[in-house]
Design an enzyme around this catalytic site. Structure first.
Site, short mmCIF file in Angstrom:
data_model
loop_
_atom_site.label_atom_id
_atom_site.label_comp_id
_atom_site.label_asym_id
_atom_site.label_seq_id
_atom_site.Cartn_x
_atom_site.Cartn_y
_atom_site.Cartn_z
N ARG A 80 1.61 6.65 0.55
CA ARG A 80 1.47 7.99 -0.05
C ARG A 80 1.64 9.08 1.01
O ARG A 80 2.33 10.08 0.81
CB ARG A 80 0.10 8.11 -0.72
N ALA A 81 0.99 8.85 2.17
CA ALA A 81 1.07 9.86 3.23
C ALA A 81 2.49 9.99 3.76
O ALA A 81 2.94 11.11 4.08
CB ALA A 81 0.10 9.48 4.36
N ASP A 129 -7.11 -8.04 10.01
CA ASP A 129 -7.55 -8.80 11.19
C ASP A 129 -7.97 -7.93 12.38
O ASP A 129 -8.63 -8.42 13.29
CB ASP A 129 -6.44 -9.76 11.66
N ARG A 183 -23.71 -25.73 2.56
CA ARG A 183 -22.59 -25.46 1.65
C ARG A 183 -21.55 -24.57 2.33
O ARG A 183 -21.91 -23.67 3.10
CB ARG A 183 -23.08 -24.76 0.38
N HIS A 221 -8.60 -14.91 0.35
CA HIS A 221 -7.83 -13.69 0.09
C HIS A 221 -8.62 -12.58 -0.58
O HIS A 221 -8.13 -11.45 -0.65
CB HIS A 221 -6.59 -14.04 -0.73
N ILE A 222 -9.82 -12.90 -1.06
CA ILE A 222 -10.63 -11.84 -1.66
C ILE A 222 -10.85 -10.71 -0.63
O ILE A 222 -10.98 -9.54 -0.97
CB ILE A 222 -11.97 -12.41 -2.19
O1 F6P Z 1 -3.05 -11.33 8.64
C1 F6P Z 1 -3.83 -11.23 7.50
C2 F6P Z 1 -4.23 -12.60 7.00
O2 F6P Z 1 -5.02 -12.43 5.85
C3 F6P Z 1 -4.96 -13.48 8.02
O3 F6P Z 1 -6.30 -13.13 8.16
C4 F6P Z 1 -4.72 -14.84 7.45
O4 F6P Z 1 -4.74 -15.81 8.48
C5 F6P Z 1 -3.33 -14.72 6.87
O5 F6P Z 1 -3.09 -13.35 6.65
C6 F6P Z 1 -3.15 -15.45 5.57
O6 F6P Z 1 -1.84 -15.29 5.18
P1 F6P Z 1 -1.27 -15.71 3.75
O7 F6P Z 1 -1.67 -14.64 2.77
O8 F6P Z 1 0.20 -15.76 3.94
O9 F6P Z 1 -1.90 -17.01 3.40
#
Ligand code: F6P
Length: 329
Positions: free
Chosen positions: A25-26, A131, A248, A254-255
């Site tokens: 957007r920016a 990261d 556990r 990915h969340i």
């Molecule tokens: O670089 C972001 C990241 O989420 C890392 O933390 C992780 O190792 C990697 O991407 C996972 O990648 P992908 O979504 O391709 O599985």
């Protein structure tokens, strides 16, 4: 200010990060301000190879600041690393009449941009990854949101771990770096934090802190493992074996990359998007926008790629102090 470029492209590449839309957007709005036409390139460098583009006007990015993900889609393009892929991408740049490109992503994105610069395309990179592992910048877009998302999830886990008197091993992302894990571990008051930057002595770094916590009356435990350390399932097995605790594993996965960006990510992304276009407008190329000592600066991409970023030693010391590693009972 008179811009030295008339038409630029913007793309997102690599893993998405909350705040990427705010940066897009920016870029669009700054282009609009300077009378530059802005073309969105979809699906990272694949979009350059395949001519997958869309004109982005002022109102196309309305409300984008608060949206997670990336409206331009993202990809890790293997084809772009080939000579054929690069030639196709250069051809698209020519066909679209692009004077420059803003790329939002991590190190891989910057390498791609640098290659384009070597072929005469003006480029500027913006660090966007959860990261926070881009050496030239103290901060990368998406990190704050990802930390907060992880903390929110771990708080929920703590509730159920407490009820069942269990030990929770939580694996967080971070690629090969432990910035996310360390920050999240500090925020959650973890019993132990394992990061790839520090060699792990399992007995000393994991088992002893759990035993000490137990002796102090604690009945549930939280161990944070950065994905770069290795298998969190192996960590859990070793804990179970040494302590007999019901242990556990939760892999947050990915969340951590989703959700509406935090205020910090929105503002950083907006400032970086603005700076990137200003650099191109001034005729600069092969640069990456960075945050350094709370100032937005820019570095040569190649120079930036050669930099190293270690773990924040002060935070590491604080974390070890919190878990009693410096003052064993
Ligand atoms: O670089 C972001 C990241 O989420 C890392 O933390 C992780 O190792 C990697 O991407 C996972 O990648 P992908 O979504 O391709 O599985």
């Amino acid at each position: 200010m008179e811009s030295l470029v008339r038409r630029i492209g913007v793309l997102t590449s690599g893993g998405d990060a909350p705040g990427m839309n705010a940066a897009i957007r920016a870029v669009v709005r700054t282009c609009n301000h300077l009378g530059i036409e802005c073309i969105g390139i979809r699906r990272g460098f694949n979009g350059l190879i395949n001519g997958d583009d869309m004109l982005l006007n002022y109102s196309d990015v309305s409300g984008a600041t608060r949206q997670g993900g990336t409206m331009l889609y993202s990809a890790r393009s293997k084809e772009f690393m080939t000579e054929e892929g690069m030639n196709k991408a250069l051809n698209t740049c020519k066909l679209l009449g692009l004077d420059g490109i803003v790329g939002i992503g991590g190190d891989g994105t910057f390498r791609g941009l640098h290659d384009l610069a070597a072929h005469g395309i003006a480029v500027v990179g913006i660090p966007g990854t959860i990261d926070n592992d881009i050496a030239c910048s103290s901060y990368t877009i998406g990190y704050d949101t990802a930390c907060n998302t992880a903390v929110e999830c771990i708080d929920k886990l703590q509730d159920t771990m407490q009820s069942h008197e269990r030990c929770s091993v939580v694996e967080v992302m971070g690629h090969r770096a432990g910035h996310l894990a360390l920050y999240v571990g500090l925020a959650c008051g973890a019993t132990a934090v394992l990061i790839p930057e520090k060699p792990v002595n399992f007995e000393e770094d994991v088992i002893e802190p759990i035993r000490r916590a137990r002796l102090r009356g604690r009945t549930h435990y939280m161990v944070i493992v950065a994905e770069g350390v290795g298998s969190s399932y192996e960590v859990a097995d070793k804990i179970k074996e040494a302590t007999a605790l019901d242990t556990r594993v939760t892999v947050l996965g990915h969340i951590q990359r989703g959700g509406a960006p935090s205020a910090r990510d929105r503002v950083t992304a907006t400032h970086m998007g603005y700076s990137a276009v200003m650099l191109l407008a001034q005729g600069k190329t092969d640069r990456v926008v960075c945050l350094h000592d709370d100032q937005y600066v820019d570095y040569d991409i190649n120079e930036a790629l050669g930099m190293k970023k270690g773990i924040d030693e002060d935070k590491y010391t604080v974390m070890r102090t919190m878990i009693g590693q410096h003052n064993k009972i």
